[in-house]
Design a protein around this motif. Structure first.
Motif, PDB file in Angstrom:
ATOM      1  N   THR A 163      -4.427  -1.393  -7.355  1.00  0.00           N
ATOM      2  CA  THR A 163      -5.392  -1.150  -7.130  1.00  0.00           C
ATOM      3  C   THR A 163      -6.361  -0.533  -8.525  1.00  0.00           C
ATOM      4  O   THR A 163      -5.227  -0.599  -9.060  1.00  0.00           O
ATOM      5  CB  THR A 163      -6.308  -0.345  -6.521  1.00  0.00           C
ATOM      6  N   ALA A 180      -6.906  -4.787  -7.248  1.00  0.00           N
ATOM      7  CA  ALA A 180      -6.571  -6.284  -8.266  1.00  0.00           C
ATOM      8  C   ALA A 180      -5.881  -7.353  -7.457  1.00  0.00           C
ATOM      9  O   ALA A 180      -5.716  -7.381  -6.375  1.00  0.00           O
ATOM     10  CB  ALA A 180      -4.813  -5.321  -8.753  1.00  0.00           C
ATOM     11  N   ARG A 181      -6.869  -8.822  -7.875  1.00  0.00           N
ATOM     12  CA  ARG A 181      -6.340 -10.045  -7.392  1.00  0.00           C
ATOM     13  C   ARG A 181      -5.520 -10.641  -8.911  1.00  0.00           C
ATOM     14  O   ARG A 181      -6.494 -11.654  -9.191  1.00  0.00           O
ATOM     15  CB  ARG A 181      -8.258 -10.295  -7.608  1.00  0.00           C
ATOM     16  N   PRO A 182      -4.798  -9.814  -9.441  1.00  0.00           N
ATOM     17  CA  PRO A 182      -3.601 -11.135 -10.438  1.00  0.00           C
ATOM     18  C   PRO A 182      -3.847 -13.089  -9.764  1.00  0.00           C
ATOM     19  O   PRO A 182      -3.806 -13.470 -10.301  1.00  0.00           O
ATOM     20  CB  PRO A 182      -2.568 -10.284 -10.052  1.00  0.00           C
ATOM     21  N   GLN A 223     -11.722  -8.982 -15.822  1.00  0.00           N
ATOM     22  CA  GLN A 223     -10.338  -9.872 -14.522  1.00  0.00           C
ATOM     23  C   GLN A 223      -9.124 -10.012 -15.418  1.00  0.00           C
ATOM     24  O   GLN A 223      -7.851  -9.434 -14.129  1.00  0.00           O
ATOM     25  CB  GLN A 223     -10.501 -11.202 -14.925  1.00  0.00           C
ATOM     26  N   THR A 225      -7.524  -6.674 -16.243  1.00  0.00           N
ATOM     27  CA  THR A 225      -7.771  -6.148 -15.995  1.00  0.00           C
ATOM     28  C   THR A 225      -6.317  -6.080 -14.633  1.00  0.00           C
ATOM     29  O   THR A 225      -5.230  -4.947 -14.457  1.00  0.00           O
ATOM     30  CB  THR A 225      -8.176  -5.118 -15.807  1.00  0.00           C
ATOM     31  N   SER A 226      -6.403  -7.258 -13.577  1.00  0.00           N
ATOM     32  CA  SER A 226      -5.623  -7.893 -12.196  1.00  0.00           C
ATOM     33  C   SER A 226      -4.273  -7.973 -12.703  1.00  0.00           C
ATOM     34  O   SER A 226      -2.975  -7.005 -12.229  1.00  0.00           O
ATOM     35  CB  SER A 226      -6.155  -8.342 -11.794  1.00  0.00           C
ATOM     36  N   ARG A 229      -2.227  -4.520 -13.755  1.00  0.00           N
ATOM     37  CA  ARG A 229      -2.375  -4.141 -13.216  1.00  0.00           C
ATOM     38  C   ARG A 229      -0.759  -4.457 -12.347  1.00  0.00           C
ATOM     39  O   ARG A 229       0.463  -3.678 -12.256  1.00  0.00           O
ATOM     40  CB  ARG A 229      -2.917  -3.810 -12.197  1.00  0.00           C
ATOM     41  N   LEU A 230      -0.546  -5.081 -12.382  1.00  0.00           N
ATOM     42  CA  LEU A 230       0.586  -5.847 -11.209  1.00  0.00           C
ATOM     43  C   LEU A 230       2.129  -5.829 -12.623  1.00  0.00           C
ATOM     44  O   LEU A 230       2.868  -5.232 -12.124  1.00  0.00           O
ATOM     45  CB  LEU A 230       0.471  -7.550 -11.306  1.00  0.00           C
TER      46      LEU A 230
END
Ligand code: GLU
Length: 293
Positions: A163, A180-182, A223, A225-226, A229-230
């Motif tokens: 997240t 998060a939606r990488p 977007q 940002t995902s 985060r990964l």
């Protein structure tokens, strides 16, 4: 521990009102929390970035009354740090060399409903993912152009669900703790033959190295940002707080670009516009320094 903010422009053109908004918001938020403000020059694309644009960034920020810590980090001086991060991801088996050109990707994905990333580019079709490493290395040694891509599925499996915390708002008003939606980006590029890093990789490495706690930037990077985060999770880096802000648009509603001379800060300054008028035009209040308590 004090909050650390950063403004991170690329010196590939002149700054415009949109950059002024980002820089002033960072400066205001840093001042309001008695935090620190850093400037980072994101010049990994050494063909498009120019010393005169870098100088113009310093001049424009000085004119706006924005003070930042020295020395300023210039990404082109730190390719080794990005290479190390890439080597760590490679050691985890998460990177592969991909050889399709842009035109070949377009041809391979030119079928209806092929998924596209948030920037509108077709997702990489996965060609080369299973190519034996020795064969890929022979092609690289023979001089073939290539990009190093992340094995998105494996990377996500390894990191588990992630997240991020949005203190501003995404383009659809997203706020708070968000998933998060990488996967939306597919096998993202982390480096290329001619540039041994990418925006995503260097931003994540630098935010961690510089101890950045608050990432304040335009909604066009929401977007991304995902992916950040990964990469943070895979590399064991801390998670900053994110604050995406609205974009300044031109009279026709289009996002400003570095080629829109009229909204350029240098041109506005030359035309006699004052920094306070810039604040008014972008809807930021006159800066009141916070009394130190
Ligand atoms: N260098 C990026 C840009 O100029 C901004 C990077 C960031 O704030 O994460 O759009």
């Amino acid at each position: 521990m004090s909050a650390v903010f950063r403004f991170a422009p690329s010196p590939n053109g002149l700054l415009h009102l949109g950059h002024a908004y980002s820089a002033l918001l960072n400066a205001d938020l840093a001042a309001a929390s008695q935090g620190r403000l850093l400037l980072r020059i994101e010049d990994i694309d050494t063909t498009r970035c120019k010393p005169e644009f870098e100088q113009a960034i310093h001049d424009d920020l000085a004119w706006l009354g924005i003070d930042y810590e020295r020395p300023v980090r210039r990404q082109s001086e730190h390719f080794d740090a990005y290479r190390d991060a890439l080597a760590r991801l490679d050691a985890m088996g998460l990177i592969y060399p991909a050889f399709l050109s842009r035109a070949e990707i377009r041809a391979a994905t030119g079928i209806p409903d092929w998924p596209r990333d948030p920037d509108g580019a077709p997702l990489y079709p996965g060609v080369d993912r299973d190519r034996p490493r020795a064969e890929a290395e022979a092609r690289i040694a023979a001089g073939a152009p290539y990009a190093l891509r992340l094995r998105m599925d494996e990377a996500m499996r390894r990191a588990g669900p992630l997240t991020f915390t949005e203190a501003g708002a995404g383009p659809a008003g997203e706020h708070g703790v968000l998933p998060a939606r990488p996967e939306l980006w597919g096998d993202v590029i982390l480096a290329r033959k001619e540039v041994p890093t990418s925006y995503h990789l260097s931003v994540v490495v630098d935010d961690a190295l510089q101890g950045v706690t608050h990432v304040v930037r335009g909604q066009d990077l929401f977007q991304a940002t995902s992916v950040h985060r990964l990469l943070q999770a895979l590399l064991g880096l801390p998670e900053p707080l994110y604050h995406h802000h609205g974009l300044i648009r031109d009279a026709t509603g289009r996002k400003l670009s570095k080629s829109d001379g009229d909204a350029g800060l240098a041109a506005l300054r030359a035309a006699g516009v004052t920094p306070d008028e810039i604040r008014q035009r972008i809807g930021l209040r006159r800066h009141q320094p916070t009394p130190s308590t």
